[in-house]
Structures are given as C-alpha cells and as structure tokens.
Design a protein around this motif. Structure first.
Motif, PDB file in Angstrom:
ATOM      1  N   ASN A 122       0.807  -1.223   0.000  1.00  0.00           N
ATOM      2  CA  ASN A 122       0.000   0.000   0.000  1.00  0.00           C
ATOM      3  C   ASN A 122       0.840   1.274   0.000  1.00  0.00           C
ATOM      4  O   ASN A 122       0.646   2.140  -0.868  1.00  0.00           O
ATOM      5  N   PRO A 123       1.788   1.442   0.930  1.00  0.00           N
ATOM      6  CA  PRO A 123       2.587   2.670   0.883  1.00  0.00           C
ATOM      7  C   PRO A 123       3.538   2.705  -0.306  1.00  0.00           C
ATOM      8  O   PRO A 123       3.862   3.782  -0.812  1.00  0.00           O
ATOM      9  N   TYR A 124       3.976   1.529  -0.762  1.00  0.00           N
ATOM     10  CA  TYR A 124       4.895   1.462  -1.910  1.00  0.00           C
ATOM     11  C   TYR A 124       4.251   2.091  -3.137  1.00  0.00           C
ATOM     12  O   TYR A 124       4.881   2.840  -3.874  1.00  0.00           O
ATOM     13  N   VAL A 125       2.959   1.779  -3.338  1.00  0.00           N
ATOM     14  CA  VAL A 125       2.246   2.351  -4.484  1.00  0.00           C
ATOM     15  C   VAL A 125       2.102   3.871  -4.343  1.00  0.00           C
ATOM     16  O   VAL A 125       2.221   4.614  -5.318  1.00  0.00           O
ATOM     17  N   THR A 126       1.877   4.349  -3.122  1.00  0.00           N
ATOM     18  CA  THR A 126       1.657   5.794  -2.939  1.00  0.00           C
ATOM     19  C   THR A 126       2.915   6.614  -3.209  1.00  0.00           C
ATOM     20  O   THR A 126       2.826   7.774  -3.608  1.00  0.00           O
ATOM     21  N   ILE A 127       4.112   6.033  -3.008  1.00  0.00           N
ATOM     22  CA  ILE A 127       5.350   6.811  -3.174  1.00  0.00           C
ATOM     23  C   ILE A 127       6.031   6.567  -4.509  1.00  0.00           C
ATOM     24  O   ILE A 127       7.000   7.242  -4.833  1.00  0.00           O
ATOM     25  N   LEU A 128       5.503   5.635  -5.314  1.00  0.00           N
ATOM     26  CA  LEU A 128       6.081   5.385  -6.634  1.00  0.00           C
ATOM     27  C   LEU A 128       5.431   6.300  -7.670  1.00  0.00           C
ATOM     28  O   LEU A 128       4.673   5.875  -8.521  1.00  0.00           O
ATOM     29  N   GLY A 129       5.696   7.566  -7.594  1.00  0.00           N
ATOM     30  CA  GLY A 129       5.111   8.504  -8.542  1.00  0.00           C
ATOM     31  C   GLY A 129       4.868   9.860  -7.930  1.00  0.00           C
ATOM     32  O   GLY A 129       5.398  10.185  -6.864  1.00  0.00           O
ATOM     33  N   GLU A 130       4.056  10.655  -8.609  1.00  0.00           N
ATOM     34  CA  GLU A 130       3.794  12.017  -8.160  1.00  0.00           C
ATOM     35  C   GLU A 130       3.001  12.005  -6.853  1.00  0.00           C
ATOM     36  O   GLU A 130       1.963  11.354  -6.754  1.00  0.00           O
ATOM     37  N   PRO A 131       3.464  12.752  -5.827  1.00  0.00           N
ATOM     38  CA  PRO A 131       2.742  12.808  -4.550  1.00  0.00           C
ATOM     39  C   PRO A 131       1.302  13.285  -4.706  1.00  0.00           C
ATOM     40  O   PRO A 131       0.410  12.819  -3.995  1.00  0.00           O
ATOM     41  N   SER A 132       1.066  14.206  -5.645  1.00  0.00           N
ATOM     42  CA  SER A 132      -0.278  14.767  -5.804  1.00  0.00           C
ATOM     43  C   SER A 132      -1.285  13.742  -6.320  1.00  0.00           C
ATOM     44  O   SER A 132      -2.490  13.944  -6.208  1.00  0.00           O
ATOM     45  N   LYS A 133      -0.793  12.622  -6.889  1.00  0.00           N
ATOM     46  CA  LYS A 133      -1.691  11.603  -7.426  1.00  0.00           C
ATOM     47  C   LYS A 133      -1.652  10.314  -6.604  1.00  0.00           C
ATOM     48  O   LYS A 133      -2.112   9.269  -7.066  1.00  0.00           O
ATOM     49  N   ALA A 134      -1.114  10.403  -5.388  1.00  0.00           N
ATOM     50  CA  ALA A 134      -0.956   9.202  -4.567  1.00  0.00           C
ATOM     51  C   ALA A 134      -2.297   8.541  -4.263  1.00  0.00           C
ATOM     52  O   ALA A 134      -2.447   7.319  -4.387  1.00  0.00           O
ATOM     53  N   THR A 135      -3.294   9.339  -3.870  1.00  0.00           N
ATOM     54  CA  THR A 135      -4.611   8.776  -3.531  1.00  0.00           C
ATOM     55  C   THR A 135      -5.263   8.139  -4.745  1.00  0.00           C
ATOM     56  O   THR A 135      -5.813   7.035  -4.676  1.00  0.00           O
ATOM     57  N   GLN A 136      -5.179   8.822  -5.879  1.00  0.00           N
ATOM     58  CA  GLN A 136      -5.758   8.300  -7.110  1.00  0.00           C
ATOM     59  C   GLN A 136      -5.044   7.016  -7.542  1.00  0.00           C
ATOM     60  O   GLN A 136      -5.684   6.042  -7.959  1.00  0.00           O
ATOM     61  N   ARG A 137      -3.714   6.996  -7.386  1.00  0.00           N
ATOM     62  CA  ARG A 137      -2.924   5.825  -7.777  1.00  0.00           C
ATOM     63  C   ARG A 137      -3.271   4.611  -6.911  1.00  0.00           C
ATOM     64  O   ARG A 137      -3.417   3.496  -7.408  1.00  0.00           O
ATOM     65  N   LEU A 138      -3.419   4.830  -5.610  1.00  0.00           N
ATOM     66  CA  LEU A 138      -3.748   3.715  -4.720  1.00  0.00           C
ATOM     67  C   LEU A 138      -5.174   3.231  -4.968  1.00  0.00           C
ATOM     68  O   LEU A 138      -5.444   2.026  -4.912  1.00  0.00           O
ATOM     69  N   ASN A 139      -6.098   4.141  -5.258  1.00  0.00           N
ATOM     70  CA  ASN A 139      -7.460   3.722  -5.595  1.00  0.00           C
ATOM     71  C   ASN A 139      -7.469   2.858  -6.847  1.00  0.00           C
ATOM     72  O   ASN A 139      -8.212   1.878  -6.935  1.00  0.00           O
ATOM     73  N   PHE A 140      -6.631   3.217  -7.827  1.00  0.00           N
ATOM     74  CA  PHE A 140      -6.560   2.425  -9.065  1.00  0.00           C
ATOM     75  C   PHE A 140      -6.016   1.032  -8.757  1.00  0.00           C
ATOM     76  O   PHE A 140      -6.560   0.018  -9.211  1.00  0.00           O
ATOM     77  N   ALA A 141      -4.934   0.962  -7.974  1.00  0.00           N
ATOM     78  CA  ALA A 141      -4.367  -0.341  -7.618  1.00  0.00           C
ATOM     79  C   ALA A 141      -5.382  -1.177  -6.849  1.00  0.00           C
ATOM     80  O   ALA A 141      -5.543  -2.381  -7.100  1.00  0.00           O
ATOM     81  N   GLN A 142      -6.091  -0.541  -5.921  1.00  0.00           N
ATOM     82  CA  GLN A 142      -7.091  -1.251  -5.127  1.00  0.00           C
ATOM     83  C   GLN A 142      -8.290  -1.681  -5.965  1.00  0.00           C
ATOM     84  O   GLN A 142      -9.061  -2.559  -5.556  1.00  0.00           O
ATOM     85  N   SER A 143      -8.450  -1.103  -7.159  1.00  0.00           N
ATOM     86  CA  SER A 143      -9.540  -1.512  -8.040  1.00  0.00           C
ATOM     87  C   SER A 143      -9.392  -2.978  -8.432  1.00  0.00           C
ATOM     88  O   SER A 143     -10.385  -3.679  -8.671  1.00  0.00           O
ATOM     89  N   PHE A 144      -8.154  -3.461  -8.521  1.00  0.00           N
ATOM     90  CA  PHE A 144      -7.938  -4.863  -8.870  1.00  0.00           C
ATOM     91  C   PHE A 144      -8.280  -5.776  -7.698  1.00  0.00           C
ATOM     92  O   PHE A 144      -8.595  -6.948  -7.887  1.00  0.00           O
TER      93      PHE A 144
END
Length: 418
Positions: A122-144
């Motif tokens: 979970n935190p790995y996904v949030t920090i692998l990219g732009e901080p401003s898109k962390a919530t959106q990125r984790l929501n996308f990963a959690q979609s799977f």
C-alpha cells in the motif's frame, strides 16, 4: 514529476498483488456459510472466520513495518507472499482433520502473509510517482482488489458451496458415521481452490524475486523514534481510527452477503453466491469510477459524499424487506469501495520518514475486521434478527464521515497537512 520506466514496472507488478489478496479475502463470504453448514455453527461462531483473518493484522503489522525498515519494501512483499502460500497449503490438513479450529489456523497463517504484503504494497504504491496523485494511484491499484471481489464468489460458489446443503436438523438426525462422512465431503471441497491459489502465489513470488524493483529510501532520522510516535500526525491518528471502523464495515457487508441474502431475502445459497459476486462487481466498479471522479473532485470531498450515501443505504438494509435490501447492500459496496485506499493514502500523506511506521499502524487497525463482525453476529443471535446487526456497519460509516470532515483541509502536496 515524471514516473520512470522502472517505477512504472514496479507499479504494474505490485498492482497485480492487490488482485491476489483480494481474491483470498473474498473467498471468506463463501467459506462462512459453507463451514457454518458443515459444522452447524451459530452466526457468532461463523464470524470467527473473519476474526482469524483480521486478528493477524493487529499482531503482525508492527513486525511487518520492522521488516520493511530493515530490509525494504521488496523483502516485505516476498515474505508476505511466501506466508500467504503456506497458509493456503494448510487447508489440506485442515480439511483432512475436519476441524473448524484447524481451518481458523490456516486462515490465520494466510492473513499473516497478507498483513506483511499489504503493509509493504500500500505505501509502496503511494510513493512510486507524483505525490499529488498518490490517492488516485492507490485507488486504481485497489480496483484490482475489487476485480477479485467480483471473481472470487463466482469461482468459490461453483467449487466450494453445496447446491442443496443439509439443515442443522438433518445433520443432527444423521448417524455418527454418516455425519462424519458428510462433514468430510463438505470440508474437502475447499482444498482444490486453495491449493491452486497457493501454487499461483509461489509462481508470483518467484517472478518478483528475479525482478529488480526500486526501493524508496526514507530519511529515517536517528532511528530511535517508536512506531506510536507517528500518531503525532493528525492524519495518521484519524487514519488509524477510521480504518478500524471502515474495515469492520467492509467485512460485515461482504462476508455476510450470502447469509444475508438467504436469511433476509429468502434466496437459495447458490443464487446468493451470485449476488455476492454482483456485490464484488459493484465494489470493483466503484473503485474504477471513484478513481475517475478523483480527477475532478478532491478525494476527501468524494469520501464525504459516499459516506453519507452509505449511511442512508444502511437504513434500508436494516429496516427494508425482500430483495430491495440485497440491492441496497450491493449499492453500499459500490459507494464504500473508495474508502480503504482513500483513508490509507490520506493517512500516510506528507509524513516523510514516518511513512513505514504509519503504514504499520494503519494496517494494524484492520483488526476492526476481527472485532466488529462478531459484534454483528452477536447482535443478530441475541435479537434473532440478522438485519439489526447491520447497525454495526452504519455506525462505522459515520466514523468514516467524521474522518473525511476532520481532514478536509489536507493538501495534495507531500509534506503539508492540515
């Protein structure tokens, strides 16, 4: 800030893991009625399936954080996958011994692996990219994870559930030899799916072992600060509280779906498994749709709206009748879908070197999934009304709403919190 190719590969591989732990979690709604029938369990006893799973999150979250701090995210992911596979294989002796306690033990080992896996991923996904898109990125990963919630009940219902299960009275009227043979046949049905899942997890672990993943290094300071010192951050403290109640609500909604559909709406068990699959589909679509909306609506504003909707739908679940109540439960799954990743991402946002510790504490709070479903079961057993037990998730959604309101001023930039 652009995302490097190595980070894109890491995001893709780690995102695939969300599917696998979502799959095993969403076999629980099938296991609960199946084992309840096989062992003639009460609602409270059946809810111990969830307790065995989620108590591991409380016990293993901090050790998982220590593993990550010392060895990094990749090591945490690999250790988690290996424990995950071992737990799946333990379903073989559990079925052979026809012991409910053995099943709970196997589920606990699976959950120990999932705890370490989620604490890392979970935190790995949030920090692998732009901080401003962390919530959106984790929501996308959690979609799977949501995709797994759709598929698992279909496969579980087909290969685990009995088309015409025996009633408690019919089982009680059997001779001892016939009763043991019946329970043996029922418990043996779970072996195949879990053996296959365990083998797949081992293959995934091997692929990840030989894949180079970027390990994000934090500024760990003097290394003497304890895990609970992280609670000085307002968003972490609220994240721990909200995640405890949200996961309790999620488990109540998803794990009791088959029981609810059969007892409240009078739907046959095999058909009820299909409704559980529809609930998983709604959960999956909710995350994809929520991820899309987050391009235009701030995540916490969307969380506020969805929490209010879930509270309203919960009243229909409690006081409605017939299939309308089942449809309301499916709708709750859609609107609650963004809650876990949004709470998690906001909870670890902008706290720098405290990220791994905060991740451990928020994952630790998933123990709500062990504590609150038995409360639902207890209320149902005491009142003789399963619907009244759903006051538990309703109150949980109120807490999530309070989390969203309390953190509404948090920014999307790392290092700046309300």
């Amino acid at each position: 800030m652009s995302v490097s190719n190595s980070n894109k590969l890491a995001i893709a591989l780690v995102t695939s893991l969300f599917f696998f732990w979502g799959f095993v979690h969403n076999l629980d709604p099938i296991l609960i009625p199946h084992l309840r029938n096989a062992f003639s369990l009460t609602h409270l006893q059946a809810s111990l399936v969830d307790s065995a799973v989620f108590i591991a999150y409380f016990l293993l979250a901090i050790p998982a954080g220590i593993i990550m701090k010392r060895y990094g995210y990749k090591a945490g992911i690999l250790i988690g996958l290996c424990l995950f596979a071992v737990g799946c294989f333990l379903f073989i002796p559990a079925a052979n011994q026809i012991s409910y306690a053995y099943f709970l033990g196997a589920l606990f080992v699976v959950a120990c692996g999932l705890t370490i896996l989620e604490t890392a991923a979970n935190p790995y996904v949030t920090i692998l990219g732009e901080p401003s898109k962390a919530t959106q990125r984790l929501n996308f990963a959690q979609s799977f994870n949501g995709l797994a919630a759709f598929i698992a009940p279909i496969l579980g219902g087909k290969y685990i559930l009995t088309e015409q299960p025996k009633s408690d009275t019919e089982i009680a009227d059997m001779s001892e030899q016939v009763r043991i043979a019946y329970i043996q046949a029922e418990t043996a049905a779970v072996k195949g799916p879990y053996i296959i899942l365990g083998l797949i997890i081992l293959v995934v672990a091997a692929v990840l072992f030989f894949t180079k993943l970027p390990d994000i290094k934090d500024d760990e300071g003097d290394g003497k600060v304890g895990f609970f010192h992280t609670l000085r951050h307002k968003n972490v403290k609220w994240g721990v509280i909200a995640q405890f109640f949200y996961v309790g609500a999620q488990v109540c909604i998803l794990s009791f779906m088959v029981l609810y559909a059969t007892e409240v709406a009078g739907i046959a068990p095999m058909a009820a498994a299909k409704y559980a699959s529809f609930t998983g589909l709604a959960f999956m679509l909710g995350r994809f749709v929520g991820t899309f909306f987050m391009k235009y609506i701030q995540p916490l504003k969307l969380l506020t709206l969805y929490s209010i909707i879930c509270i309203g739908l919960s009243f229909i679940v409690i006081y409605g009748s017939g299939q309308l109540t089942v449809y309301a439960l499916i709708a709750v799954a859609f609107f609650m879908s963004i809650m876990f990743p949004t709470i998690f991402a906001v909870g670890v946002q902008g706290i720098g070197s405290d990220t791994k510790s905060a991740s451990s504490l928020i994952v630790m709070s998933i123990v709500g999934g062990a504590i609150l479903p038995p409360l639902l079961g207890l209320i149902s057993d005491m009142t003789g009304n399963l619907q009244l037990g759903y006051w538990v998730p309703l109150i949980c959604f109120v807490v999530v709403l309070l989390f969203a309101l309390a953190n509404k001023n948090i920014t999307d930039q790392a290092g700046k919190t309300a």
